[in-house]
Enzyme design. Structure first.
Site, PDB file in Angstrom:
ATOM      1  N   ASN A   1       8.471   3.863   4.421  1.00 13.57           N
ATOM      2  CA  ASN A   1       8.563   3.345   5.725  1.00 13.57           C
ATOM      3  C   ASN A   1      10.036   2.577   5.736  1.00 13.57           C
ATOM      4  O   ASN A   1      10.591   2.290   4.738  1.00 13.57           O
ATOM      5  CB  ASN A   1       7.897   2.439   5.926  1.00 13.57           C
ATOM      6  CG  ASN A   1       6.135   3.108   5.669  1.00 13.57           C
ATOM      7  OD1 ASN A   1       5.797   3.133   4.651  1.00 13.57           O
ATOM      8  ND2 ASN A   1       5.875   3.636   6.915  1.00 13.57           N
TER       9      ASN A   1
ATOM     10  N   HIS B   1       8.340   6.988   8.652  1.00 14.80           N
ATOM     11  CA  HIS B   1       9.144   7.036   7.458  1.00 14.80           C
ATOM     12  C   HIS B   1      10.561   7.512   7.787  1.00 14.80           C
ATOM     13  O   HIS B   1      10.772   7.999   8.748  1.00 14.80           O
ATOM     14  CB  HIS B   1       8.337   8.011   6.722  1.00 14.80           C
ATOM     15  CG  HIS B   1       7.203   7.596   5.993  1.00 14.80           C
ATOM     16  ND1 HIS B   1       7.096   7.205   4.572  1.00 14.80           N
ATOM     17  CD2 HIS B   1       5.906   7.273   6.363  1.00 14.80           C
ATOM     18  CE1 HIS B   1       5.914   6.690   4.402  1.00 14.80           C
ATOM     19  NE2 HIS B   1       5.124   6.703   5.347  1.00 14.80           N
TER      20      HIS B   1
ATOM     21  N   CYS C   1       6.234  10.403  -0.040  1.00 10.13           N
ATOM     22  CA  CYS C   1       5.136  10.879   0.258  1.00 10.13           C
ATOM     23  C   CYS C   1       4.877  12.269  -0.723  1.00 10.13           C
ATOM     24  O   CYS C   1       5.900  13.159  -0.947  1.00 10.13           O
ATOM     25  CB  CYS C   1       5.212  11.597   1.916  1.00 10.13           C
ATOM     26  SG  CYS C   1       3.880  12.824   2.143  1.00 10.13           S
TER      27      CYS C   1
ATOM     28  N   HIS D   1       4.121   3.909  12.468  1.00 15.62           N
ATOM     29  CA  HIS D   1       4.236   3.946  11.302  1.00 15.62           C
ATOM     30  C   HIS D   1       5.358   4.934  11.056  1.00 15.62           C
ATOM     31  O   HIS D   1       4.845   6.195  11.208  1.00 15.62           O
ATOM     32  CB  HIS D   1       2.823   4.076  10.663  1.00 15.62           C
ATOM     33  CG  HIS D   1       2.946   4.589   9.353  1.00 15.62           C
ATOM     34  ND1 HIS D   1       2.402   3.728   8.239  1.00 15.62           N
ATOM     35  CD2 HIS D   1       3.565   5.638   8.404  1.00 15.62           C
ATOM     36  CE1 HIS D   1       2.622   4.319   7.274  1.00 15.62           C
ATOM     37  NE2 HIS D   1       3.049   5.204   7.157  1.00 15.62           N
TER      38      HIS D   1
ATOM     39  N   ARG E   1       0.827  -1.072   0.007  1.00 15.74           N
ATOM     40  CA  ARG E   1       0.086   0.180   0.046  1.00 15.74           C
ATOM     41  C   ARG E   1       0.815   1.119  -0.027  1.00 15.74           C
ATOM     42  O   ARG E   1       1.078   1.951  -1.114  1.00 15.74           O
ATOM     43  CB  ARG E   1      -1.030   0.055   1.290  1.00 15.74           C
ATOM     44  CG  ARG E   1      -2.100   1.060   0.848  1.00 15.74           C
ATOM     45  CD  ARG E   1      -1.839   2.400   1.534  1.00 15.74           C
ATOM     46  NE  ARG E   1      -1.397   2.446   2.812  1.00 15.74           N
ATOM     47  CZ  ARG E   1      -0.765   3.698   3.289  1.00 15.74           C
ATOM     48  NH1 ARG E   1      -0.785   4.552   2.714  1.00 15.74           N
ATOM     49  NH2 ARG E   1      -0.484   3.838   4.614  1.00 15.74           N
ATOM     50  N   ASP E   2       1.583   1.305   1.027  1.00 10.94           N
ATOM     51  CA  ASP E   2       2.327   2.766   1.223  1.00 10.94           C
ATOM     52  C   ASP E   2       3.552   2.808   0.297  1.00 10.94           C
ATOM     53  O   ASP E   2       3.830   3.803  -0.445  1.00 10.94           O
ATOM     54  CB  ASP E   2       2.998   2.915   2.646  1.00 10.94           C
ATOM     55  CG  ASP E   2       2.922   4.594   2.932  1.00 10.94           C
ATOM     56  OD1 ASP E   2       3.095   5.123   2.089  1.00 10.94           O
ATOM     57  OD2 ASP E   2       2.837   4.596   4.068  1.00 10.94           O
TER      58      ASP E   2
HETATM   59  N1  COA Z   1     -12.932   4.454  -3.523  1.00  8.77           N
HETATM   60  C1  COA Z   1     -13.174   4.804  -4.799  1.00  8.77           C
HETATM   61  N2  COA Z   1     -13.991   5.581  -5.135  1.00  8.77           N
HETATM   62  C2  COA Z   1     -14.291   6.418  -4.414  1.00  8.77           C
HETATM   63  C3  COA Z   1     -13.839   6.683  -2.941  1.00  8.77           C
HETATM   64  C4  COA Z   1     -13.141   5.440  -2.704  1.00  8.77           C
HETATM   65  N3  COA Z   1     -13.096   5.210  -1.293  1.00  8.77           N
HETATM   66  N4  COA Z   1     -14.568   7.549  -2.345  1.00  8.77           N
HETATM   67  C5  COA Z   1     -15.015   8.362  -3.255  1.00  8.77           C
HETATM   68  N5  COA Z   1     -15.135   7.801  -4.565  1.00  8.77           N
HETATM   69  C6  COA Z   1     -15.536   8.355  -5.831  1.00  8.77           C
HETATM   70  C7  COA Z   1     -16.895   8.895  -5.689  1.00  8.77           C
HETATM   71  O1  COA Z   1     -17.822   7.786  -5.963  1.00  8.77           O
HETATM   72  C8  COA Z   1     -16.861   9.779  -6.765  1.00  8.77           C
HETATM   73  O2  COA Z   1     -17.025   9.032  -8.191  1.00  8.77           O
HETATM   74  P1  COA Z   1     -17.573   9.777  -9.397  1.00  8.77           P
HETATM   75  O3  COA Z   1     -16.805  11.181  -9.525  1.00  8.77           O
HETATM   76  O4  COA Z   1     -17.507   8.793 -10.432  1.00  8.77           O
HETATM   77  O5  COA Z   1     -19.034  10.371  -8.978  1.00  8.77           O
HETATM   78  C9  COA Z   1     -15.555  10.407  -6.605  1.00  8.77           C
HETATM   79  O6  COA Z   1     -14.659   9.627  -5.995  1.00  8.77           O
HETATM   80  C10 COA Z   1     -15.439  11.580  -6.094  1.00  8.77           C
HETATM   81  O7  COA Z   1     -16.089  11.346  -4.579  1.00  8.77           O
HETATM   82  P2  COA Z   1     -15.959  12.414  -3.441  1.00  8.77           P
HETATM   83  O8  COA Z   1     -16.673  11.837  -2.220  1.00  8.77           O
HETATM   84  O9  COA Z   1     -16.352  13.801  -3.791  1.00  8.77           O
HETATM   85  O10 COA Z   1     -14.457  12.147  -3.026  1.00  8.77           O
HETATM   86  P3  COA Z   1     -13.169  13.612  -3.521  1.00  8.77           P
HETATM   87  O11 COA Z   1     -13.072  13.873  -4.624  1.00  8.77           O
HETATM   88  O12 COA Z   1     -13.698  14.684  -2.448  1.00  8.77           O
HETATM   89  O13 COA Z   1     -12.160  12.639  -2.720  1.00  8.77           O
HETATM   90  C11 COA Z   1     -11.212  10.851  -1.404  1.00  8.77           C
HETATM   91  C12 COA Z   1     -11.936  12.327  -1.502  1.00  8.77           C
HETATM   92  C13 COA Z   1     -11.140  10.653  -0.055  1.00  8.77           C
HETATM   93  C14 COA Z   1     -12.317   9.853  -2.032  1.00  8.77           C
HETATM   94  C15 COA Z   1      -9.840  11.094  -2.057  1.00  8.77           C
HETATM   95  O14 COA Z   1      -9.301  12.140  -1.764  1.00  8.77           O
HETATM   96  C16 COA Z   1      -8.998   9.886  -2.030  1.00  8.77           C
HETATM   97  O15 COA Z   1      -9.305   8.911  -2.381  1.00  8.77           O
HETATM   98  N6  COA Z   1      -7.965   9.984  -0.994  1.00  8.77           N
HETATM   99  C17 COA Z   1      -7.003   8.906  -0.708  1.00  8.77           C
HETATM  100  C18 COA Z   1      -5.807   9.873  -0.672  1.00  8.77           C
HETATM  101  C19 COA Z   1      -4.842   8.939  -0.144  1.00  8.77           C
HETATM  102  O16 COA Z   1      -4.760   7.427  -0.214  1.00  8.77           O
HETATM  103  N7  COA Z   1      -3.594   9.142   0.325  1.00  8.77           N
HETATM  104  C20 COA Z   1      -2.545   8.301   0.819  1.00  8.77           C
HETATM  105  C21 COA Z   1      -2.853   7.295   2.017  1.00  8.77           C
HETATM  106  S1  COA Z   1      -2.648   8.217   3.554  1.00  8.77           S
HETATM  107 ZN    ZN Z   2       3.245   6.307   5.296  1.00  9.98          ZN
END
Ligand code: COA
Ligand code: ZN
Length: 302
Positions: free
Chosen positions: A245, A205, A236, A203, A12-13
């Site tokens: 990590n 880094h 990051c 966790h 994942r990370d």
């Molecule tokens: N998995 C897959 N798709 C997702 C989802 C998830 N967990 N959460 C939301 N979506 C989809 C929605 O269905 C929507 O789809 P559409 O455009 O086809 O309708 C789209 O994403 C936007 O949804 P929204 O709730 O408005 O999300 P957002 O655009 O505000 O994004 C997150 C928020 C949290 C979903 C996004 O920023 C994200 O996935 N971040 C993860 C960051 C990460 O992993 N960082 C590293 C680890 S710490």
């Molecule tokens: Zn991390």
């Protein structure tokens, strides 16, 4: 011999830091090798928006592969929101790791929510999935790329609020690798003293070459597990130059020499790190993969 649990999170990370898409078959080939090396708790993927992290496409396939092939492995996935939790549970996972940051600005940049909104999200996940194990990731505990050094008091307050909604397991994350020994000691001592009914993982880094020391101190001050990434693959997106990590093989070596039982096979860990380096272009901070077999032998007990 005291046992210690290393939680592998490279899939994942580590993987999420890689630009070029890693085919699902290669992701599972790495996981095969991690299992073969003895790892039993593995963060295999995350259920996040493919717009945010395209690398995590195929999370469901990876989950199904591991669940079908390895009943003895405890796979879990990071989720940023209730949508992700639903997808992870639908894929069959029994444990998930919701993530939120201690700092407001990192939470907003990373998952586009205020800390308050993320708390609501975790609360909804806890309520909707009472049978799913939840380990809450708290990012930027030691420092934030936007807000600088973090203090322990706001962390204790956030832990209290998460405790009140039923969360008992936490991973405290040094997301960008700024923690220092005194800080790690203080944070783990205070968190474990304030919440004796909770489990805490670390966790860390390795950005400033302090990952191994900080991870060790976390273990000695109340952490029950440490998250590591094979090869030290990672970075990051909000902290240019940050490392992944601390490498699984490096920490495993230290802990085994210090008298802990990790249950891991050093040769297989190194072979896995090398396999990864040969197949995935990324940023690696691990040391052992570079050591020749002959000199690696010298580090082993007589
Ligand atoms: N998995 C897959 N798709 C997702 C989802 C998830 N967990 N959460 C939301 N979506 C989809 C929605 O269905 C929507 O789809 P559409 O455009 O086809 O309708 C789209 O994403 C936007 O949804 P929204 O709730 O408005 O999300 P957002 O655009 O505000 O994004 C997150 C928020 C949290 C979903 C996004 O920023 C994200 O996935 N971040 C993860 C960051 C990460 O992993 N960082 C590293 C680890 S710490
Ligand atoms: Zn991390």
């Amino acid at each position: 011999m005291p046992q210690v649990k290393l939680v592998e999170i490279g899939p994942r990370d580590g993987f999420q830091s890689v630009n070029e898409f890693i085919p699902t078959s290669l992701k599972t080939a790495v996981i095969d090798r991690l299992v073969e090396a003895g790892l039993r708790k593995i963060q295999i993927t995350s259920f996040v928006s493919p717009k945010a992290i395209p690398q995590m496409k195929g999370a469901r396939q990876v989950s199904e592969y591991v669940l079908t092939k390895y009943p003895a492995v405890e796979p879990f996935a990071l989720v940023p929101n209730l949508t992700g939790a639903k997808m992870a549970v639908a894929a069959g996972l029994k444990e998930i790791g919701p993530v939120m940051s201690l700092s407001e600005s990192h939470n907003m940049a990373n998952i586009r929510r205020s800390v308050e909104e993320s708390l609501e999200e975790t609360k909804a996940i806890r309520q909707q999935f009472p049978d799913t194990k939840i380990t809450q990731d708290i990012a930027t505990v030691f420092g934030c790329p936007f807000e600088g050094r973090m203090r322990v008091e706001p962390l204790l307050e956030l832990l209290g609020r998460l405790h009140a909604i039923g969360i008992r397991d936490f991973t405290l994350c040094d997301t960008i690798g700024v923690a220092y020994p005194k800080q790690v000691t203080e944070v783990f001592q205070k968190a474990t003293a304030a919440f004796p009914d909770c489990g805490f993982g670390a966790h860390i880094h390795d950005t400033r070459n302090m990952g191994i020391l900080n991870s060790y101190l976390a273990l000695q001050n109340g952490a029950s597990s440490v998250q590591t990434a094979i090869g030290g693959l990672g970075g990051c997106p909000f902290a240019p130059g940050a490392s992944g990590n601390t490498a699984t093989e490096d920490i495993s070596y230290m802990l085994e020499r210090e008298g802990y039982a990790t249950g891991l096979d050093m040769d297989k860990l190194v072979a896995t790190a090398r396999f990864l380096q040969a197949n995935v272009a990324g940023n690696y901070s691990g040391h052992h993969a570079a050591i020749s077999a002959e000199f690696r032998e010298m580090g082993m007990p007589a």
